[in-house]
Scaffold this active site. Structure first.
Site, PDB file in Angstrom:
ATOM      1  N   ARG A 205       0.881  -1.185   0.000  1.00 41.76           N
ATOM      2  CA  ARG A 205       0.000   0.000   0.000  1.00 41.76           C
ATOM      3  C   ARG A 205       0.911   1.225   0.000  1.00 41.76           C
ATOM      4  O   ARG A 205       1.705   1.417   0.933  1.00 41.76           O
ATOM      5  CB  ARG A 205      -0.915   0.004   1.222  1.00 41.76           C
ATOM      6  CG  ARG A 205      -1.593   1.347   1.412  1.00 41.76           C
ATOM      7  CD  ARG A 205      -2.707   1.317   2.413  1.00 41.76           C
ATOM      8  NE  ARG A 205      -3.876   0.666   1.867  1.00 41.76           N
ATOM      9  CZ  ARG A 205      -5.107   0.764   2.397  1.00 41.76           C
ATOM     10  NH1 ARG A 205      -5.309   1.478   3.480  1.00 41.76           N
ATOM     11  NH2 ARG A 205      -6.131   0.157   1.842  1.00 41.76           N
TER      12      ARG A 205
ATOM     13  N   HIS B  58      -7.359   0.735  -6.479  1.00 43.04           N
ATOM     14  CA  HIS B  58      -7.570  -0.099  -5.278  1.00 43.04           C
ATOM     15  C   HIS B  58      -8.272  -1.396  -5.734  1.00 43.04           C
ATOM     16  O   HIS B  58      -9.429  -1.635  -5.405  1.00 43.04           O
ATOM     17  CB  HIS B  58      -8.417   0.674  -4.267  1.00 43.04           C
ATOM     18  CG  HIS B  58      -8.397   0.101  -2.881  1.00 43.04           C
ATOM     19  ND1 HIS B  58      -7.621  -0.981  -2.506  1.00 43.04           N
ATOM     20  CD2 HIS B  58      -9.067   0.475  -1.743  1.00 43.04           C
ATOM     21  CE1 HIS B  58      -7.822  -1.247  -1.231  1.00 43.04           C
ATOM     22  NE2 HIS B  58      -8.692  -0.384  -0.748  1.00 43.04           N
TER      23      HIS B  58
ATOM     24  N   GLN C  54     -10.210  -3.914  -3.325  1.00 43.73           N
ATOM     25  CA  GLN C  54     -11.498  -3.460  -2.809  1.00 43.73           C
ATOM     26  C   GLN C  54     -12.607  -3.674  -3.828  1.00 43.73           C
ATOM     27  O   GLN C  54     -13.698  -4.157  -3.488  1.00 43.73           O
ATOM     28  CB  GLN C  54     -11.410  -1.976  -2.429  1.00 43.73           C
ATOM     29  CG  GLN C  54     -12.685  -1.447  -1.824  1.00 43.73           C
ATOM     30  CD  GLN C  54     -12.975  -2.044  -0.456  1.00 43.73           C
ATOM     31  OE1 GLN C  54     -12.142  -1.975   0.440  1.00 43.73           O
ATOM     32  NE2 GLN C  54     -14.141  -2.655  -0.284  1.00 43.73           N
TER      33      GLN C  54
ATOM     34  N   ASP D 218     -17.253   7.263  -1.518  1.00 44.90           N
ATOM     35  CA  ASP D 218     -16.001   7.104  -0.769  1.00 44.90           C
ATOM     36  C   ASP D 218     -15.682   8.461  -0.148  1.00 44.90           C
ATOM     37  O   ASP D 218     -16.330   9.473  -0.474  1.00 44.90           O
ATOM     38  CB  ASP D 218     -14.902   6.662  -1.761  1.00 44.90           C
ATOM     39  CG  ASP D 218     -13.587   6.274  -1.098  1.00 44.90           C
ATOM     40  OD1 ASP D 218     -13.535   6.175   0.143  1.00 44.90           O
ATOM     41  OD2 ASP D 218     -12.596   6.067  -1.829  1.00 44.90           O
TER      42      ASP D 218
ATOM     43  N   CYS E 189     -16.325   1.631   0.698  1.00 43.25           N
ATOM     44  CA  CYS E 189     -15.155   0.793   1.009  1.00 43.25           C
ATOM     45  C   CYS E 189     -14.690   0.962   2.452  1.00 43.25           C
ATOM     46  O   CYS E 189     -13.975   0.107   2.968  1.00 43.25           O
ATOM     47  CB  CYS E 189     -14.024   1.064   0.027  1.00 43.25           C
ATOM     48  SG  CYS E 189     -13.324   2.721   0.132  1.00 43.25           S
TER      49      CYS E 189
ATOM     50  N   ARG F 173     -13.448  -8.663   1.843  1.00 42.97           N
ATOM     51  CA  ARG F 173     -12.024  -8.446   1.547  1.00 42.97           C
ATOM     52  C   ARG F 173     -11.238  -9.700   1.936  1.00 42.97           C
ATOM     53  O   ARG F 173     -10.331 -10.127   1.222  1.00 42.97           O
ATOM     54  CB  ARG F 173     -11.488  -7.234   2.346  1.00 42.97           C
ATOM     55  CG  ARG F 173     -11.986  -5.879   1.879  1.00 42.97           C
ATOM     56  CD  ARG F 173     -11.392  -5.467   0.551  1.00 42.97           C
ATOM     57  NE  ARG F 173      -9.948  -5.385   0.554  1.00 42.97           N
ATOM     58  CZ  ARG F 173      -9.228  -4.347   0.998  1.00 42.97           C
ATOM     59  NH1 ARG F 173      -9.850  -3.279   1.448  1.00 42.97           N
ATOM     60  NH2 ARG F 173      -7.910  -4.351   0.937  1.00 42.97           N
TER      61      ARG F 173
HETATM   62  N1  NVA Z   1     -10.024   6.525  -1.576  1.00 38.06           N
HETATM   63  C1  NVA Z   1      -9.598   6.197  -0.232  1.00 38.06           C
HETATM   64  C2  NVA Z   1      -9.843   4.752   0.034  1.00 38.06           C
HETATM   65  C3  NVA Z   1      -9.465   4.299   1.414  1.00 38.06           C
HETATM   66  C4  NVA Z   1      -9.626   2.824   1.622  1.00 38.06           C
HETATM   67  C5  NVA Z   1      -8.145   6.561  -0.049  1.00 38.06           C
HETATM   68  O1  NVA Z   1      -7.355   6.356  -0.972  1.00 38.06           O
HETATM   69  O2  NVA Z   1      -7.793   7.077   1.014  1.00 38.06           O
HETATM   70  N1   CP Z   2     -11.173  -0.123   2.521  1.00 35.48           N
HETATM   71  C1   CP Z   2      -9.902  -0.200   2.927  1.00 35.48           C
HETATM   72  O1   CP Z   2      -8.973  -0.446   2.149  1.00 35.48           O
HETATM   73  O2   CP Z   2      -9.734  -0.006   4.263  1.00 35.48           O
HETATM   74  P1   CP Z   2      -8.385   0.268   5.053  1.00 35.48           P
HETATM   75  O3   CP Z   2      -7.865   1.621   4.598  1.00 35.48           O
HETATM   76  O4   CP Z   2      -8.770   0.254   6.493  1.00 35.48           O
HETATM   77  O5   CP Z   2      -7.381  -0.803   4.727  1.00 35.48           O
END
Ligand code: NVA
Ligand code: CP
Length: 311
Positions: free
Chosen positions: A105, A132, A135, A225, A265, A293
């Site tokens: 990540r 992502h 997800q 989101d 998500c 997930r």
């Molecule tokens: N769009 C959000 C998703 C978090 C799981 C982000 O990138 O922070």
């Molecule tokens: N939806 C998701 O990826 O959650 P986290 O940021 O908690 O991993």
């Protein structure tokens, strides 16, 4: 040595492979619910590299690898040499000689691409600024579980054109569903997005609307989101102002198909991108979505290491 399969974007698998993954996930989930052991990855190790925060991604990959019989190692870039400038390419060489799978990540998609190009083992994108995929894999599986095939359906995305939205568009082209988008000026879909422009097939699945209520009309799945994704915190105040009017609320859901489901998500901000009455309401499937997930990623890890298996 056969080059490993990676999962860096939703486009890394084709429609038949997704059909397999969704079938297989149903089996793996069923076994989990019955406390039946499913351990095809005994003695295998997953390294999880985090440069951004996470709750669900860490939990699901770590628990998932444990349930598959293997082990997971959590690495935070802040307290590893990655945070002190060790080249990604060097890290990839080292990680992939010690573990069997890597999940990352991070910020730029280029980082996961460069890691994968230098890795002997499969690399999974656990979220980047651009995509992502894990997800959306869980989200599509959740839709199928609740309502059946997603082909021919309409997904309404209300809010920011972010990593999730662009992944939904990749999925729409592969799995043949439509995406209705509505967001404020300045935060809308960029068809020519630098390095990752939309394909003609993806653009063909997209319809954009100024009015979010119009985007929801007849939709089978309504989703949103956060307005400020990780890495964009400096824009928070401007985004809060720009997104007024784009909260998914009950009147918006009322425009969707009668059996529409709501997904997010997570983490969510009640009173910003979604009203409490929607996320906590009868059409919301967000807890199944979060749980899934775990199940889809177990299937994905098994698939990347062992290929397609018979039931
Ligand atoms: N769009 C959000 C998703 C978090 C799981 C982000 O990138 O922070
Ligand atoms: N939806 C998701 O990826 O959650 P986290 O940021 O908690 O991993």
């Amino acid at each position: 040595m056969t080059p490993p399969r990676h999962y860096l974007q939703f486009t890394d698998l084709d429609r038949d492979e997704y059909a397999y993954l969704f079938r297989r996930t149903a089996l793996i989930k069923r076994k989990f619910k019955r406390y039946e052991l499913h351990q095809p990855l005994v003695d295998r190790t997953l390294a999880m590299i985090f440069e951004k925060h996470s709750t669900r991604t860490r939990l699901s990959f770590e628990a998932g690898m444990h349930q598959l019989g293997g082990a997971a190692i959590y690495i935070n870039t802040r307290d590893s040499q990655l945070g002190r400038g060790e080249p990604i390419e060097d890290a990839a060489q080292v990680f992939s000689r010690m573990v069997d799978l890597v999940m990352i990540r991070t910020y730029g998609q280029d980082i996961v691409e460069r890691f994968a190009a230098n890795s002997r083992v499969p690399v999974i994108n656990g979220l980047t600024n651009e995509f992502h995929p894990c997800q959306v894999l869980a989200d599509v599986f959740t839709y199928i579980e609740h309502r059946g095939d997603i082909a021919g359906r309409t997904v309404a995305w209300i809010g920011d054109a972010n990593n999730m939205l662009y992944t939904w568009l990749q999925a729409a082209a592969i799995l043949d569903f439509r995406v209705h988008f509505s967001g404020p000026p300045g935060y809308r879909v960029d068809l020519q997005r630098a390095d990752y422009p939309l394909s003609a097939a993806q653009a063909a699945q997209l319809r954009s609307f100024d009015d979010p209520r119009e985007a929801c009309a007849g939709a089978h799945l309504v989703t949103t989101d956060v307005w400020t994704s990780m890495g964009y915190e400096a824009e928070n105040a401007a985004r809060l102002a720009a997104f007024q009017g784009f909260m998914v609320d009950a009147p918006m859901m009322a425009r969707a198909a009668p059996d529409a489901v709501f997904m997010h998500c997570l983490p969510a901000h009640r009173g910003e991108e979604v009203a409490a009455e929607v996320i906590d309401g009868a059409q919301s499937v967000v807890w199944d979505e979060a749980e899934n997930r775990l199940h889809v990623q177990k299937t994905l890890m098994e698939f990347l290491l062992l290929g397609q298996l018979a039931d």
